[in-house]
Structures are given as C-alpha cells and as structure tokens.
Design a protein around this motif. Structure first.
Motif, short mmCIF file in Angstrom:
data_model
loop_
_atom_site.label_atom_id
_atom_site.label_comp_id
_atom_site.label_asym_id
_atom_site.label_seq_id
_atom_site.Cartn_x
_atom_site.Cartn_y
_atom_site.Cartn_z
N PRO A 103 0.80 -1.23 0.00
CA PRO A 103 0.00 0.00 0.00
C PRO A 103 0.83 1.28 0.00
O PRO A 103 0.46 2.26 -0.65
CB PRO A 103 -0.83 -0.12 1.29
N SER A 104 1.96 1.26 0.69
CA SER A 104 2.81 2.47 0.74
C SER A 104 3.44 2.78 -0.61
O SER A 104 3.79 3.93 -0.89
CB SER A 104 3.91 2.29 1.80
N ILE A 105 3.61 1.76 -1.44
CA ILE A 105 4.17 1.96 -2.77
C ILE A 105 3.07 2.31 -3.77
O ILE A 105 3.29 3.08 -4.72
CB ILE A 105 4.92 0.70 -3.23
N LEU A 106 1.88 1.80 -3.56
CA LEU A 106 0.78 2.05 -4.50
C LEU A 106 0.20 3.46 -4.33
O LEU A 106 -0.20 4.08 -5.32
CB LEU A 106 -0.33 1.02 -4.30
N GLU A 107 0.17 3.97 -3.12
CA GLU A 107 -0.46 5.27 -2.88
C GLU A 107 0.16 6.42 -3.68
O GLU A 107 -0.57 7.27 -4.22
CB GLU A 107 -0.43 5.61 -1.38
N PRO A 108 1.49 6.51 -3.82
CA PRO A 108 2.07 7.63 -4.57
C PRO A 108 1.62 7.71 -6.02
O PRO A 108 1.65 8.80 -6.61
CB PRO A 108 3.58 7.36 -4.48
N TRP A 109 1.19 6.59 -6.60
CA TRP A 109 0.73 6.64 -8.00
C TRP A 109 -0.49 7.54 -8.18
O TRP A 109 -0.74 8.03 -9.27
CB TRP A 109 0.42 5.23 -8.49
N GLN A 110 -1.22 7.77 -7.09
CA GLN A 110 -2.38 8.66 -7.17
C GLN A 110 -1.97 10.11 -7.44
O GLN A 110 -2.80 10.94 -7.81
CB GLN A 110 -3.18 8.60 -5.86
N TYR A 111 -0.68 10.41 -7.26
CA TYR A 111 -0.18 11.78 -7.40
C TYR A 111 0.60 11.99 -8.70
O TYR A 111 1.22 13.03 -8.89
CB TYR A 111 0.70 12.14 -6.21
N LEU A 112 0.56 11.01 -9.61
CA LEU A 112 1.34 11.11 -10.84
C LEU A 112 0.95 12.33 -11.66
O LEU A 112 1.80 13.11 -12.10
CB LEU A 112 1.17 9.83 -11.67
N GLY A 113 -0.35 12.53 -11.85
CA GLY A 113 -0.82 13.69 -12.62
C GLY A 113 -0.43 15.00 -11.96
O GLY A 113 -0.06 15.96 -12.64
N LYS A 114 -0.52 15.03 -10.64
CA LYS A 114 -0.17 16.23 -9.89
C LYS A 114 1.30 16.58 -10.07
O LYS A 114 1.67 17.75 -10.19
CB LYS A 114 -0.47 16.01 -8.40
N CYS A 115 2.15 15.55 -10.10
CA CYS A 115 3.58 15.78 -10.29
C CYS A 115 3.88 16.33 -11.67
O CYS A 115 4.74 17.20 -11.84
CB CYS A 115 4.36 14.49 -10.05
#
Length: 354
Positions: A123-135
C-alpha cells in the motif's frame, strides 16, 4: 478493420488498461495465499477443494475460505496465464496447475519473485501513484506528496516497511547474482576486493564471494539497512553514505542503485566510485541496471518503460538509454564502458576510468 471496428477496439483497450490493476491484485492475492506453493506441494494438478483444504490448514482464521471468491480469482489467473487449468472428464472437476510464470512465485525455488511482488504492490508503494498527474502538473516527488517524506525516511521510521523493502531487494539481488555468475563469471576473475554499494543485507555480494572465494567482499549500506543483516562468509558489512565516501576496493558493483537518482546525484556517486578504485591499476565499476530500448521489442523492453515511471514516482530517479548512460559515465570520468546483456530486465555496464 473498418473505422467502426477500430473505435470499438479502442474502447476495449481503454477498459483493459483501466483495470490492469486488477491483474496485479489477483497476482498479489495468489502470493499472499500461497496458491502456487499449494499446487506445487501436491506434485500434480489440484482441484479447488484441495486448495481450500490446504488454506484451512495453514490459516489462523476461524472462518472458512470462500470457494466462490477463490473460483473467480483463479479464473482470472488462468486467463492471464499465471496458472493453467483443464477439465477432467472422469471426475467432472477443473484441475489447476503451474505455468512458467507461477514457477517464479514458489517460496522454495532458487529465484522467487514473491517478495518483489509484496514490495511493489505494498500500500505504501501504491499510494504515490495517485499523485502522478499532480507531479506532471506542478513538479515534485509523488512519494513525498503521498507520505510527507522520501522512501528512505519511511524505511527508517517503519520497521515493517523496511523489512518488506529489504526482502524485495534481497530477492532481486539473488536472482541477478545467479544470472551474473553465469553470464559474467569471467568478469570477477581479476578482482581481489569488491564493494557492493547499496548492497542491502548482502545477498548479492555473498553469492559472488561464494562462487569466487578469492574475492574479499564488502557490503556497503546505510546503518538501518545493515542493522538486520546476517553475517556471510568472506563478506564484511560496512556502514556509510555513498554520497560521502565509498570504501576502497579493486572494483565497485551497484545493482539497481543508479536508477534511484537524478543525473546530478549519479555523477556524485560515480565520482566517489572513481576515488574508491583509484589506487587499483585495472579498477572498474560494475553497474547492474536497466538500459532502456524505448522502441525495442525484447522480452523486457516494455517493462523497462514501466520501471522508468516507477522510478519517477517512488525515489525520483529514472531509467536510461545507452546514450544517456554514456553521457553520465563520461561526466563522472569514465570514458570507456562495455555493455553486457543478461536474460533479465537488467544489463551489466562495465565502466573503466581509462
């Protein structure tokens, strides 16, 4: 194919990409339940009932496994060729068996990718993918946006995550060491001392030293990583920071290190590698990392592009093409290199200071 068929095919492809994460979660489910191991332990194709019975004997849960859920998960795993199935006419039952893919998920196999799956689908690795567009929109590191810190800081603060991280990296280290000892065995012949930079718990350097007992192995990593590392014959654990100084040796090896970092940071690391081997006549740096082939059709070329985004999202690094590797090495004082292909996503890059 006419225009209408192309539009329909496009729709189907969007649905397939949209739900690609379901394939990953079904794979993770199979690993968590130990389904490949259950099948393998029987020594023959098994029924759903046999899998259920095995789950009941291994789980601590007071409730019984849901056979309907399992049936549907198995159906998708078969569709994705993680498992195979055939209908047995005499018993009127479906039998499930391993495939070349699921043989990489067996806990007692020489090269087991299950710990890597547990890490990359944590889960700690999957959560950052939610911010790809934001980055993309506003810059920054997705992992930091998700957790408020870098992955290395989370590993220090969270022992459970640190364990999953180290197990995953240790798993790949064993696999790569196996390939290297086959495809690159002559590359270690003239080395009397070898430092593994960012070597984790020491799995790779231990395998190299075991096969090459003339080598003095140095496993170099951060203190919190080596705090739980076991002792290995012929290997010394040394704590430190690769951005400050790397222990002296005839050669330096780095597996999946460079792709974690920006070009600027990689040059810093490589310059410290240069200093570490500067007193050796034929010193070299052995880089085990991906060499991107963006237009390639090789077995691992598409996975390489996926890893490039993974590096962008998690540690803020990147995968590199051969041209980019060449530029990076020259910037750090390595004018000459050899590129050696091995049968996995990694390649071996031998870098020479002269």
């Amino acid at each position: 194919m006419d225009a209408e068929e192309e539009i329909t095919k496009g729709q189907a492809e969007v649905w397939e990409h949209m739900f690609a994460f379901v394939d990953s979660m079904a794979l993770k489910c199979a690993v968590e339940l130990g389904i490949p191991d259950i099948i393998n332990s029987h020594g023959h194709p098994v029924t759903l009932s046999e899998i259920i019975n095995s789950l009941q004997t291994t789980t601590s849960s007071s409730s019984s496994p849901n056979i309907d859920y399992l049936t549907r998960v198995m159906r998708l795993l078969v569709r994705k060729r993680i498992l195979s199935s055939h209908f047995h006419q005499e018993t009127s039952q479906t039998l499930y068996d391993l495939t070349p893919s699921s043989k990489w998920l067996l806990r007692d196999s020489k090269f087991n990718l299950s710990p890597v799956i547990s890490f990359f689908l944590h889960p700690s690795i999957l959560e950052p993918w939610q911010y790809l567009g934001k980055c993309v929109e506003e810059n920054g590191l997705a992992f930091e946006k998700a957790h408020g810190c870098e992955i290395w800081d989370l590993a220090v603060a969270n022992p459970q995550f640190n364990q999953v991280f180290n197990d995953g990296m240790g798993c790949t280290a064993k696999m790569i060491a196996g390939e290297m000892l086959t495809e690159y065995k002559d590359g270690f012949s003239g080395i009397s001392s070898l430092v593994d930079v960012g070597g984790g718990k020491g799995a790779m350097i231990a395998a190299i030293v075991e096969a090459n007992p003339h080598i003095k192995g140095i496993n170099f990593d951060l203190p919190h990583v080596l705090a739980t590392a076991q002792e290995h014959p012929g290997v010394t654990h040394v704590t430190g920071d690769m951005f400050v100084e790397i222990p002296e040796a005839d050669a330096v090896i780095m597996k999946w290190i460079m792709h974690d970092w920006s070009d600027e940071n990689c040059v810093k690391i490589l310059k410290n590698c240069y200093k570490a081997i500067s007193k050796t006549k034929n010193g070299k740096v052995i880089i085990v990392d991906c060499v991107l082939q963006p237009d390639g059709n090789g077995l691992f070329d598409e996975t390489g592009l996926t890893f490039d985004l993974l590096m962008m999202v998690i540690p803020g690094g990147k995968e590199r093409t051969e041209v980019e590797w060449n530029d990076l090495l020259k910037s750090a004082g390595f004018p000459r290199y050899n590129l050696i292909q091995i049968p996995t996503i990694h390649s071996i890059i031998e870098a020479f200071p002269e």
